[in-house]
Design an enzyme around this catalytic site. Structure first.
Site, short mmCIF file in Angstrom:
data_model
loop_
_atom_site.label_atom_id
_atom_site.label_comp_id
_atom_site.label_asym_id
_atom_site.label_seq_id
_atom_site.Cartn_x
_atom_site.Cartn_y
_atom_site.Cartn_z
N LYS A 82 -10.43 -4.54 -4.53
CA LYS A 82 -11.46 -3.52 -4.74
C LYS A 82 -10.85 -2.17 -5.09
CE LYS A 82 -13.00 -3.77 0.13
NZ LYS A 82 -11.87 -3.81 1.01
N LYS A 115 -3.80 -10.48 -6.84
CA LYS A 115 -5.08 -10.63 -6.17
C LYS A 115 -6.13 -9.70 -6.78
CE LYS A 115 -5.96 -8.33 -2.35
NZ LYS A 115 -6.13 -7.79 -0.98
N LYS A 167 0.83 -1.21 0.00
CA LYS A 167 0.00 0.00 0.00
C LYS A 167 0.85 1.25 0.00
CE LYS A 167 -4.50 -1.44 1.53
NZ LYS A 167 -5.63 -1.26 2.44
P1 TYM Z 1 -10.54 -6.27 3.06
O1 TYM Z 1 -11.60 -5.24 3.27
O2 TYM Z 1 -9.41 -5.95 2.13
O3 TYM Z 1 -11.20 -7.62 2.55
C1 TYM Z 1 -12.28 -8.21 3.23
C2 TYM Z 1 -12.14 -9.72 3.21
O4 TYM Z 1 -12.08 -10.20 1.87
C3 TYM Z 1 -10.93 -11.04 1.70
N1 TYM Z 1 -10.45 -10.86 0.33
C4 TYM Z 1 -10.25 -11.86 -0.55
N2 TYM Z 1 -10.40 -13.19 -0.45
C5 TYM Z 1 -10.12 -13.94 -1.55
N3 TYM Z 1 -9.70 -13.41 -2.72
C6 TYM Z 1 -9.54 -12.07 -2.87
N4 TYM Z 1 -9.15 -11.56 -4.03
C7 TYM Z 1 -9.81 -11.24 -1.75
N5 TYM Z 1 -9.76 -9.90 -1.55
C8 TYM Z 1 -10.14 -9.69 -0.28
C9 TYM Z 1 -9.93 -10.52 2.72
O5 TYM Z 1 -8.96 -11.50 3.03
C10 TYM Z 1 -10.84 -10.20 3.88
O6 TYM Z 1 -11.12 -11.36 4.63
N6 TYM Z 1 -7.62 -5.94 7.10
C11 TYM Z 1 -8.88 -6.47 6.60
C12 TYM Z 1 -10.09 -5.94 7.34
C13 TYM Z 1 -10.04 -6.15 8.82
C14 TYM Z 1 -10.24 -7.38 9.49
C15 TYM Z 1 -10.14 -7.07 10.89
C16 TYM Z 1 -10.49 -8.69 9.06
C17 TYM Z 1 -9.84 -5.19 9.77
N7 TYM Z 1 -9.90 -5.72 11.01
C18 TYM Z 1 -10.27 -8.07 11.84
C19 TYM Z 1 -10.61 -9.68 10.05
C20 TYM Z 1 -10.51 -9.35 11.42
C21 TYM Z 1 -9.01 -6.07 5.14
O7 TYM Z 1 -8.40 -5.15 4.69
O8 TYM Z 1 -9.96 -6.76 4.47
#
Ligand code: TYM
Length: 331
Positions: free
Chosen positions: A200, A197, A115
């Site tokens: 979004k 990957k 990032k």
């Molecule tokens: P975020 O918002 O980027 O993504 C949300 C969830 O989607 C999963 N994900 C994917 N899984 C498979 N293939 C992909 N291409 C893909 N893109 C995203 C992510 O692994 C995630 O599970 N840091 C986290 C948010 C967060 C969080 C937490 C998660 C903050 N605090 C506590 C669990 C527990 C994040 O940026 O997810």
């Protein structure tokens, strides 16, 4: 309140339109825990501002992410659905855990490196300490299980290390959480660049299928998906584009890779891509419909958020009072 069920926590950032990666890797799996676990699903808006957001869009996406949770099958009476900034204990414990997280550990986080290279003009301190806030989210609820995609594994391991470190200094304070990473859909790849990957925040609209895309858009994007010159539907590491499409097809149909290979034996990529687009668009249609229905009733979403935050705050308070006592803060 007696709590004998194990605890599940997960979060999604309202930082962009949610993709089928978010859906297949995370949100689709959330509802399987609703019956047997005490579940907390959070819209992590505090995390989202580590990258600059347009305020009106952040607000809209916060509602949308909550509505998507519900549209993907999370019943608000069986799951605690809430917005992170509505429970100030996240920020409070985040600060505390900053003081138990090492500079070296944070420097090794691949998401930070990634990032900061993409946001070179805004490498803020929050982007760097993001993983200790994420640890706070998880540890605040004495979480046992965290369903996430594989890209969050390193953050999760750090959360475990922080919990273990804190417990070693002060005695048992936090449950040490485990990840729940689905082996079949843990990393959905970009349609344009299948070695990275699906994200979004990708600027190329053809690389990403959004949960709320229209059927036409879904079909068009899969039609354009990068494959290879072999023209054989076969799962293989050296065929990342086709393998990714097979992963999506398998997730929506329940068919095995062998069945898929047989189904498209002797057929070209055109037929295959169309079929992937069809099952994906049809699989998402009920989510889209339910989402539209939920978004039309903002008052209900606000009510869900409010009740979720009250419930979450109750659990968070219990952990915070323990933490305060252990650290030596005057109550
Ligand atoms: P975020 O918002 O980027 O993504 C949300 C969830 O989607 C999963 N994900 C994917 N899984 C498979 N293939 C992909 N291409 C893909 N893109 C995203 C992510 O692994 C995630 O599970 N840091 C986290 C948010 C967060 C969080 C937490 C998660 C903050 N605090 C506590 C669990 C527990 C994040 O940026 O997810």
């Amino acid at each position: 309140m007696l709590q004998d069920k194990k605890i599940v926590f997960s979060g999604v950032q309202p930082s962009g339109n949610l993709t089928i990666g978010n859906y297949l890797g995370a949100i689709k799996n959330f509802s399987r825990f609703s019956e047997d676990y005490k579940t907390f699903y959070c819209v992590v808006d505090l995390h989202a501002i580590t990258v600059r957001q347009v305020p009106a869009e952040l607000r809209r996406r916060t509602y949308e992410t909550l509505a998507l949770y519900m549209a993907c099958g999370l019943d608000e009476t069986k799951n605690t659905l809430f917005v992170q900034s509505h429970v100030p204990a996240h920020a409070e414990l985040g600060w505390v855990l900053d003081c138990y997280t090492m500079f070296g550990e944070l420097s090794r986080m691949t998401q930070f490196k990634d990032k900061s290279s993409k946001n070179a003009q805004n490498i803020n301190a929050g982007l760097f300490t993001y993983p200790s806030l994420m640890a706070a989210d998880i540890l605040l609820y004495q979480t046992d299980l965290v369903p996430v995609g594989i890209d969050q594994k390193q953050h999760l391991e750090l959360a475990r290390d922080i919990a273990i470190r804190f417990n070693q200094i002060y005695g048992d304070t936090f449950t040490v959480p485990d990840g729940y990473i689905p082996t079949d859909t843990m990393k959905i790849m970009s349609l344009a660049e299948p070695t990275s990957k699906m994200s979004k925040s990708d600027k190329n609209p053809n690389a990403v299928v959004y949960i709320l895309d229209s059927k036409d858009d879904v079909l068009r994007k899969f039609k354009k998906a990068v494959t290879d010159s072999e023209a054989v539907v076969r799962y293989s590491e050296d065929k990342p584009g086709v393998s990714n499409l097979m992963t999506v097809y398998r997730a929506f149909t329940g068919k095995s890779f062998e069945e898929i290979e047989r189904e498209f034996d002797g057929k070209g990529y055109g037929d295959f891509k169309l079929a992937v687009g069809e099952v994906c668009a049809d699989g998402l249609a009920p989510v889209r419909d339910e989402f539209a229905r939920l978004m039309a009733d903002k008052a209900h979403l606000e009510d869900v958020m409010k009740r979720g935050a009250d419930e979450a705050a109750y659990y968070a308070r219990k952990t915070m009072s323990k933490v305060r006592r252990k650290i030596g803060f005057v109550n």
